[in-house]
Structure formats: C-alpha cells, structure tokens
Design a protein around this motif. Structure first.
Motif, short mmCIF file in Angstrom:
data_model
loop_
_atom_site.label_atom_id
_atom_site.label_comp_id
_atom_site.label_asym_id
_atom_site.label_seq_id
_atom_site.Cartn_x
_atom_site.Cartn_y
_atom_site.Cartn_z
N GLN A 42 26.23 60.59 -31.18
CA GLN A 42 27.34 59.64 -31.14
C GLN A 42 26.98 58.38 -30.36
O GLN A 42 27.64 57.35 -30.50
CB GLN A 42 28.58 60.30 -30.54
CG GLN A 42 29.17 61.35 -31.45
CD GLN A 42 30.38 62.04 -30.86
OE1 GLN A 42 30.68 61.89 -29.68
NE2 GLN A 42 31.08 62.80 -31.68
N GLN A 43 25.94 58.42 -29.56
CA GLN A 43 25.51 57.26 -28.79
C GLN A 43 24.60 56.33 -29.58
O GLN A 43 24.28 55.25 -29.12
CB GLN A 43 24.80 57.71 -27.50
CG GLN A 43 25.70 58.46 -26.55
CD GLN A 43 24.94 59.06 -25.39
OE1 GLN A 43 23.73 58.90 -25.28
NE2 GLN A 43 25.64 59.78 -24.54
N LEU A 44 24.16 56.75 -30.76
CA LEU A 44 23.26 55.93 -31.56
C LEU A 44 23.96 54.66 -32.05
O LEU A 44 25.13 54.68 -32.41
CB LEU A 44 22.74 56.71 -32.77
CG LEU A 44 21.80 57.86 -32.48
CD1 LEU A 44 21.48 58.61 -33.77
CD2 LEU A 44 20.53 57.37 -31.83
N ASP A 45 23.20 53.55 -32.08
CA ASP A 45 23.71 52.29 -32.59
C ASP A 45 23.42 52.23 -34.08
O ASP A 45 22.26 52.10 -34.49
CB ASP A 45 23.06 51.11 -31.87
CG ASP A 45 23.55 49.78 -32.39
OD1 ASP A 45 24.68 49.74 -32.92
OD2 ASP A 45 22.82 48.78 -32.27
N LEU A 46 24.45 52.35 -34.89
CA LEU A 46 24.28 52.37 -36.33
C LEU A 46 24.82 51.10 -36.98
O LEU A 46 25.10 51.07 -38.17
CB LEU A 46 24.99 53.60 -36.93
CG LEU A 46 24.55 54.95 -36.38
CD1 LEU A 46 25.41 56.06 -36.97
CD2 LEU A 46 23.09 55.20 -36.67
N GLY A 47 24.93 50.02 -36.21
CA GLY A 47 25.48 48.78 -36.72
C GLY A 47 24.64 48.13 -37.79
O GLY A 47 25.16 47.45 -38.68
#
Length: 95
Positions: A42-47
């Motif tokens: 959930q902390q991954l940056d998937l922008g």
C-alpha cells in the motif's frame, strides 16, 4: 495492525479448526507477516502506472471455425486394435 493470539483463536473457532497451543502462536506470527507485506504494498507509488485493462477491445480471440469434420469411425478405427460395429471390441473379462 497487530494480530493477536486471541484473534487467531477466534478465527479458528469460527472456521472450526482444531489446533494446539503452539500452533496459535505460529499462525499469529505468519498472519502478522502477511499483514506487514500488504502494508508495504500500500506504500508503493503507483502514480506513473497506466491502466493495463483495455476496455475498448471487443474480442481478442480467433473465430471458432470447424476446418475439418471427422466421424467417430475415422478417428477410432485406425487406432483401435479391434474395431467392430462402430465401437472398439475388447476381450470379455467376466465369465
């Protein structure tokens, strides 16, 4: 989020699982590791990632077209050791 032994015992009762005392502690540790991995995801940056599902595509599969039709006799007879009256003849096993 911490997973406690009491929560694992409650889940085991709901699932009707029979486990020993040591198993509860081991399972609580495993569940805590799983929750930790989900928290990391959930902390991954998937922008920067675009959608991989293309909803505009209608059908990526080929048409299901019969190219050549075979009768059962054409398929079975060449491969059967004894083909009689539309079927494979086998030795009698019951007397």
């Amino acid at each position: 989020m911490a997973i406690t032994r009491q929560e694992i015992e409650h889940i085991a009762v709901l699932a009707r699982l029979e486990m020993s005392g040591e198993r509860f502690d081991h399972l609580a540790g495993d569940m805590q590791n799983i929750v930790g991995m989900v928290d990391k995801l959930q902390q991954l940056d998937l922008g920067d990632i675009t959608d991989v599902i293309n909803t505009e595509r209608k059908n990526a599969l080929r048409e299901d077209v019969v190219e050549q039709d075979y009768t059962p006799e054409e398929l079975i007879e060449p491969n059967a050791p004894d083909f009689q009256a539309g079927g494979v003849a086998v030795p009698r096993v019951v007397e």
